[in-house]
Design an enzyme around this catalytic site. Structure first.
Site, mmCIF file in Angstrom:
data_model
loop_
_atom_site.group_PDB
_atom_site.id
_atom_site.type_symbol
_atom_site.label_atom_id
_atom_site.label_comp_id
_atom_site.label_asym_id
_atom_site.label_seq_id
_atom_site.Cartn_x
_atom_site.Cartn_y
_atom_site.Cartn_z
ATOM 1 C CG HIS A 19 -1.691 -1.234 1.096
ATOM 2 N ND1 HIS A 19 -2.121 -1.877 2.520
ATOM 3 C CD2 HIS A 19 -2.575 -1.747 0.443
ATOM 4 C CE1 HIS A 19 -3.018 -2.692 2.192
ATOM 5 N NE2 HIS A 19 -3.365 -2.597 0.732
ATOM 6 C CG ASP A 106 -4.230 3.747 1.270
ATOM 7 O OD1 ASP A 106 -5.144 3.768 2.342
ATOM 8 O OD2 ASP A 106 -3.219 3.132 1.275
#
Length: 322
Positions: A19, A106
């Site tokens: 990520h 995110d």
């Protein structure tokens, strides 16, 4: 408090190296092409690449001490870690000498959008995969009842999703990860905009659907921008120049790219079955076994695996001659 001379953007990465890398790539893009200052927040347990450019500030949040039951779904684990870290994130942001202009979260850190609401700043979501999966994620949060794994999923203005090809958690309403993922889809819809790692020529139909209030645009508050491709350079990714050279030699629009992501590993049997299936439907196979290239016949596929470590026996994960 210092009045910023240029926009100051906060980027928040979910826990995990996979990520963090796209968020760092986005940060680099924002700084080098849009003349903004950026601060990236990541988690202290996430391995930070030593080569990341000194173009922005990187702040590591303390990892909360949480003991998860053995069968806790990975999505639940990620969002709980982020949820427990929100107070630290809020304190770090409010203590900044230069106040932020916008907050970009995110996929698994969308719960932090409420901090943007508290600070009265713009809130955006960065979706690191593609617009089609974004559409499925948002639509999933509006579907009442269960999605059948044996039926096609119709997405307004987009290519339909074939049976059984969505993430498993979208099919299981009883899974705690399903409830969290539906919440994530709803929170994406409330953002002031969504940045997706794609571009118009790649997903023109899907991106257009978000611009239409008759299609996916009716499910989402702000615009959706294709900001991709955000990719790691060859030098960052390792010794891979040979792969680019091989791709450059192929006819235009002749290569099909398939990625299995970084969240799991195929077994020897699964890899062999996959390679065998490809061999049956093609005229050849080009495989990368560490740094060795095997080519059969005239129109090869290229199969890239993680580099082989000597003495580990990992060559068996990609059997030669498959």
């Amino acid at each position: 408090m210092v009045i910023p001379s240029k926009p100051h953007i906060i980027l928040l990465s979910s826990p995990g190296y996979g990520h963090l890398i796209p968020v760092l790539n986005l940060a680099t893009r924002l700084v080098t092409r849009h003349n903004v200052s950026v601060t990236v927040f990541a988690f202290s347990t996430t391995s930070v690449p030593s080569h990341h450019p000194a173009l922005f500030d990187l702040v590591l949040l303390p990892h909360p001490t949480i003991t998860f039951p053995p069968n806790t779904h990975i999505v639940s684990r990620l969002v709980i870690i982020v949820r427990d870290s929100l107070p630290s994130l809020r304190d770090s942001i409010t203590a900044m000498k230069t106040p932020p202009t916008a907050l970009v979260v995110d996929l698994f850190s969308t719960e932090a959008i409420k901090i943007g609401d508290e600070l009265k700043i713009l809130k955006f979501v960065f979706f690191a995969t593609n617009a089609w999966y974004l559409a499925a994620t948002v639509l999933n949060s509006y579907i009442k009842g269960k999605i059948s794994p044996v039926e096609t999923v119709e997405i307004p203005g987009c290519e339909p999703v074939r049976p059984g090809t969505l993430s498993d958690l979208m099919y299981d309403n009883d899974c705690p990860g399903n409830k969290e993922y539906k919440r994530i889809g709803r929170e994406i819809s409330t953002a002031d905009g969504v940045l997706v790692n794609t571009w118009d020529d790649l997903e023109r139909r899907t991106l257009s659907s978000f611009r239409s209030k008759e299609h996916m645009g009716k499910f989402i508050n702000g615009p959706v921008w294709g900001v991709g491709p955000l990719v790691r350079g060859i030098d960052e990714a390792g010794s891979g120049s040979w792969a680019v050279e091989w791709l450059d030699r192929q006819p235009i629009e002749s290569v099909l790219y398939i990625s299995f992501g970084s969240g799991g590993t195929l077994t020897t049997w699964q890899t062999a079955e996959m390679a065998w299936a490809w061999r049956q439907v093609s005229r050849g196979l080009c495989g990368c076994y560490g740094h060795q290239v095997i080519t059969t016949r005239q129109r090869p596929f290229i199969l890239i695996t993680r580099a082989i470590k000597r003495g580990t026996g990992s060559r068996a994960t990609c059997p030669q001659g498959s």
